[in-house]
Design a protein around this motif. Structure first.
Motif, PDB file in Angstrom:
ATOM      1  N   ASP A  17      17.306  -6.659  -8.538  1.00  0.00           N
ATOM      2  CA  ASP A  17      17.804  -5.808  -7.462  1.00  0.00           C
ATOM      3  C   ASP A  17      16.657  -5.183  -6.673  1.00  0.00           C
ATOM      4  OD1 ASP A  17      20.112  -4.441  -6.185  1.00  0.00           O
ATOM      5  OD2 ASP A  17      19.166  -2.642  -7.003  1.00  0.00           O
ATOM      6  N   GLU A  18      15.637  -4.717  -7.363  1.00  0.00           N
ATOM      7  CA  GLU A  18      14.488  -4.104  -6.683  1.00  0.00           C
ATOM      8  C   GLU A  18      13.665  -5.148  -5.931  1.00  0.00           C
ATOM      9  OE1 GLU A  18      15.069  -1.074  -6.225  1.00  0.00           O
ATOM     10  OE2 GLU A  18      13.503   0.007  -7.321  1.00  0.00           O
ATOM     11  N   ALA A  19      13.609  -6.358  -6.463  1.00  0.00           N
ATOM     12  CA  ALA A  19      12.904  -7.425  -5.743  1.00  0.00           C
ATOM     13  C   ALA A  19      13.600  -7.711  -4.413  1.00  0.00           C
ATOM     14  CB  ALA A  19      12.851  -8.691  -6.597  1.00  0.00           C
TER      15      ALA A  19
ATOM     16  N   GLN B 126       1.319   3.705 -21.586  1.00  0.00           N
ATOM     17  CA  GLN B 126       1.250   5.155 -21.402  1.00  0.00           C
ATOM     18  C   GLN B 126       2.320   5.639 -20.427  1.00  0.00           C
ATOM     19  OE1 GLN B 126      -2.870   5.325 -20.176  1.00  0.00           O
ATOM     20  NE2 GLN B 126      -3.544   6.162 -22.150  1.00  0.00           N
ATOM     21  N   ALA B 127       2.418   4.957 -19.291  1.00  0.00           N
ATOM     22  CA  ALA B 127       3.398   5.371 -18.275  1.00  0.00           C
ATOM     23  C   ALA B 127       4.821   5.216 -18.798  1.00  0.00           C
ATOM     24  CB  ALA B 127       3.197   4.553 -16.994  1.00  0.00           C
TER      25      ALA B 127
ATOM     26  N   ASN C 154       0.813  -1.225   0.000  1.00  0.00           N
ATOM     27  CA  ASN C 154       0.000   0.000   0.000  1.00  0.00           C
ATOM     28  C   ASN C 154       0.841   1.268   0.000  1.00  0.00           C
ATOM     29  OD1 ASN C 154      -2.606  -1.232   0.078  1.00  0.00           O
ATOM     30  ND2 ASN C 154      -2.313  -1.688   2.257  1.00  0.00           N
ATOM     31  N   PHE C 155       2.141   1.144   0.207  1.00  0.00           N
ATOM     32  CA  PHE C 155       3.006   2.315   0.271  1.00  0.00           C
ATOM     33  C   PHE C 155       3.466   2.725  -1.132  1.00  0.00           C
ATOM     34  CE2 PHE C 155       4.045   0.354   4.543  1.00  0.00           C
ATOM     35  CZ  PHE C 155       3.207   1.218   5.252  1.00  0.00           C
ATOM     36  N   GLY C 156       3.467   4.020  -1.393  1.00  0.00           N
ATOM     37  CA  GLY C 156       3.829   4.531  -2.715  1.00  0.00           C
ATOM     38  C   GLY C 156       5.216   4.128  -3.166  1.00  0.00           C
TER      39      GLY C 156
ATOM     40  N   GLN D 275       4.922   0.660  -4.389  1.00  0.00           N
ATOM     41  CA  GLN D 275       4.108   0.637  -5.611  1.00  0.00           C
ATOM     42  C   GLN D 275       4.906   1.096  -6.820  1.00  0.00           C
ATOM     43  OE1 GLN D 275       0.825   3.120  -4.420  1.00  0.00           O
ATOM     44  NE2 GLN D 275      -0.283   1.437  -3.432  1.00  0.00           N
ATOM     45  N   GLU D 276       5.719   2.122  -6.634  1.00  0.00           N
ATOM     46  CA  GLU D 276       6.528   2.604  -7.754  1.00  0.00           C
ATOM     47  C   GLU D 276       7.524   1.535  -8.198  1.00  0.00           C
ATOM     48  OE1 GLU D 276       9.255   6.424  -9.146  1.00  0.00           O
ATOM     49  OE2 GLU D 276       8.568   6.279  -7.064  1.00  0.00           O
TER      50      GLU D 276
END
Length: 632
Positions: free
Chosen positions: A409-411, A582-583, A353-355, A358-359
């Motif tokens: 790395d992000e995982a 789009q993003a 739930n934290f931005g 999420q990013e």
């Protein structure tokens, strides 16, 4: 006549002294291009290049291979693939153990046997020669499953078929195919032997030599190769060596690279012990030595002196498979991260739930989507018979290897300390991933390849314009077109190339952004050509940023094409795919703007010089230059 004279006056003003200087040196940069020769010798124009990326360097959109997203499987091919997916997935879930392979530093015997029984080593060998006869799209889907489970096994498979015997598939004559393809389909390993201790990215500088015997029946091979995947296992090898060749123009004997099919059983072929590596430990990597190896003349592959062409085509042909495999790896990393994020609670909330989280998940998902889309777009075009995919394939290799590293790395970051633990599997995946930015063409070299190849193509158009001015009456169409393009650009009335009609209506806004940056990119390339001429080959700070802008343009076009297909078909995931396209396009076009500004702005060019000076200082000092702030 007055109007024509007026156009010539405008053209003359637009063609500045700098442009004329470039045009005079263009043959040095571009070689005597096919286009220039056709004009000078009044030959028919060469085949149109349908590469999307190549044409972007001219500020143009060649949509043939991008829109619509390719769908090349017949119903029968789809059914064949569907029958193979479940057994392949079941094998990797129930038989293959990636951690066991990693610990053993070889593929476990039961896994190796099972892979041969599955036909995993002969996916693209024709059925009548012992293989499964899959096309590139079918191959990509199965390789994706391998990449999702065990990259080390993926290297063993890829070294065998993606490059090991691929040269026989692409360049082998009937006799060579009938002799060797059944063997590599029934238990004999293959390897691709190019790299040498003193020859890495500069493949033309190899030292291994093959000289024709006195009786003219054999080539005698001497030399060594380094870091050869399957080098300790392979019985059949594609080996590259310098051979004496008579230059037809001068009559002098020169050395040129030739490709050979070499069997270990010829004698004189040995190898060193398996290398100790950071990752992909279960793949066999070894030095291979050749001591007076007799190679029958009929084992020349692709013709004497054509080895460089053979090697580059093998590598270009297989690069889409890397994108397919790594898109599978990214799926695995994303699933591990999401499973953790949706169960982990901190500060009274699940962390998904934290931005910030999420990013991370959104960017990881977009990178996987783009990589997967590149793999299937390129494989689809190849299956349709395209020959114009080399830049796209190079981009897919660079993009996939860097995206997969970022996603892994992000995982790990999302999972925190848990991600750092060996039992979660991400530690092994990260070690395995590191090599993908290095082998089969380092990303650094491939960036230069993409930038310089595209620049050469754009430069050939300017050269063609100069040739047209030598006989303006016969080339009014070309001159008028170029003149009008430059005039409207000067007064700010030019419009970017049209893409909006190629995408779904929900993606028109993103397509408009892309078209605008393609136009800006083309203008920037022209200005660079005018400014640097042949000297652009030495401007790697600039070339790297050109390549990065190219990657963002191509990746956005691919994402918009795939999302348009999903929207048009009203698929279950269409809305999600639209959001990702789009993003991605918005952020990618922002990066394109920044890279183009860096290329053109004086303060950034000056900063490149500062970085060059810093590097030279460090190299001269043999390491960090400055003293510790304590001066002790």
């Amino acid at each position: 006549m007055l109007k024509i004279a007026r156009i010539f006056q405008i053209v003359e003003r637009v063609q500045s002294a700098q442009l004329q200087r470039f045009l005079s040196t263009a043959p040095v940069l571009c070689g005597k291009t096919v286009q220039a020769r056709a004009v000078a010798e009044k030959k028919p124009a060469p085949e149109e290049d349908l590469s999307f990326v190549m044409n972007v360097f001219k500020g143009q959109v060649e949509s043939t291979q991008i829109f619509p997203f390719p769908k090349t499987l017949t119903e029968e091919q789809r059914e064949t693939l569907e029958m193979m997916i479940d057994p392949t997935q079941k094998f990797f879930e129930e038989v293959n153990d990636p951690d066991k392979n990693d610990a053993l530093e070889k593929v476990a015997d039961e896994s190796l046997k099972g892979l041969w029984e599955l036909g995993a080593f002969t996916l693209q060998v024709p059925q009548d020669l012992g293989g499964l006869g899959l096309n590139n799209t079918q191959y990509a889907r199965l390789v994706e499953i391998v990449g999702a489970n065990d990259l080390g096994v993926g290297i063993v498979l890829g070294a065998h078929q993606s490059i090991g015997f691929k040269g026989i598939l692409l360049f082998g004559n009937k006799e060579q195919k009938e002799k060797y393809l059944p063997r590599v389909s029934s238990g004999e390993f293959a390897a691709f032997c190019l790299t040498e201790p003193s020859s890495g990215s500069d493949a033309g500088s190899i030292k291994t030599r093959a000289v024709l015997s006195e009786d003219g029946k054999h080539y005698i091979l001497n030399g060594s190769k380094i870091w050869i995947s399957n080098g300790g296992l392979a019985e059949i090898m594609t080996v590259f060596a310098q051979t004496p060749v008579q230059d037809p123009k001068t009559g002098k004997t020169i050395d040129k690279v030739t490709a050979f099919i070499v069997e270990r059983s010829f004698g004189g072929v040995t190898n060193g012990p398996p290398e100790k590596k950071m990752g992909i430990k279960c793949s066999n990597t070894a030095e291979v030595y050749y001591d007076n190896v007799p190679i029958p003349v009929e084992n020349v592959l692709g013709g004497v002196g054509n080895g460089f062409k053979v090697a580059m085509n093998i590598l270009n042909n297989g690069r889409f498979g890397m994108a397919a495999a790594l898109s599978g790896t990214m799926k695995t990393c994303i699933k591990k991260a999401v499973d953790f994020a949706t169960q982990r609670t901190q500060f009274g909330q699940r962390i998904d739930n934290f931005g910030g989280i999420q990013e991370k998940i959104a960017k990881m998902s977009m990178l996987q989507y783009v990589t997967e889309s590149m793999a299937y777009m390129i494989s689809g075009n190849m299956d349709s018979g395209s020959k114009h995919y080399h830049l796209e394939a190079a981009i897919s290799k660079c993009f996939a290897s860097e995206a997969a590293w970022y996603v892994c790395d992000e995982a790990i970051q999302i999972m925190g300390g848990m991600g750092f633990m060996k039992h979660t599997g991400l530690e092994r995946i990260m070690r395995d991933l590191r090599i993908f930015r290095i082998f089969e063409g380092t990303n650094d070299i491939l960036r230069l390849f993409v930038a310089l190849t595209g620049i050469q193509y754009a430069g050939a158009s300017l050269r063609e314009l100069q040739q047209a001015f030598k006989n303006p009456a016969a080339n009014l169409g070309l001159i008028f077109g170029e003149a009008s393009k430059r005039v409207v650009r000067k007064v700010g009335l030019s419009s970017p190339p049209a893409i909006e009609h190629l995408v779904h209506r929900d993606l028109v806004g993103a397509a408009t952004m892309l078209a605008k940056e393609i136009d800006s990119f083309g203008q920037t390339i022209e200005m660079i050509l005018i400014k640097y001429g042949k000297g652009i080959v030495n401007e790697q700070f600039i070339l790297n940023r050109i390549a990065n802008a190219t990657f963002d343009i191509f990746s956005s076009a691919v994402a918009l094409s795939r999302a348009s297909m999903a929207l048009s078909e009203n698929s279950d995931t269409a809305t999600h795919e639209k959001l990702m396209a789009q993003a991605w396009t918005l952020e990618a076009m922002d990066r394109v703007k920044i890279n183009l500004q860096y290329i053109l702005r004086g303060q950034n060019l000056d900063n490149f010089q500062k970085m060059s000076a810093i590097s030279k200082n460090v190299c001269t000092a043999g390491g960090v230059v400055q003293l510790n702030p304590l001066k002790i």
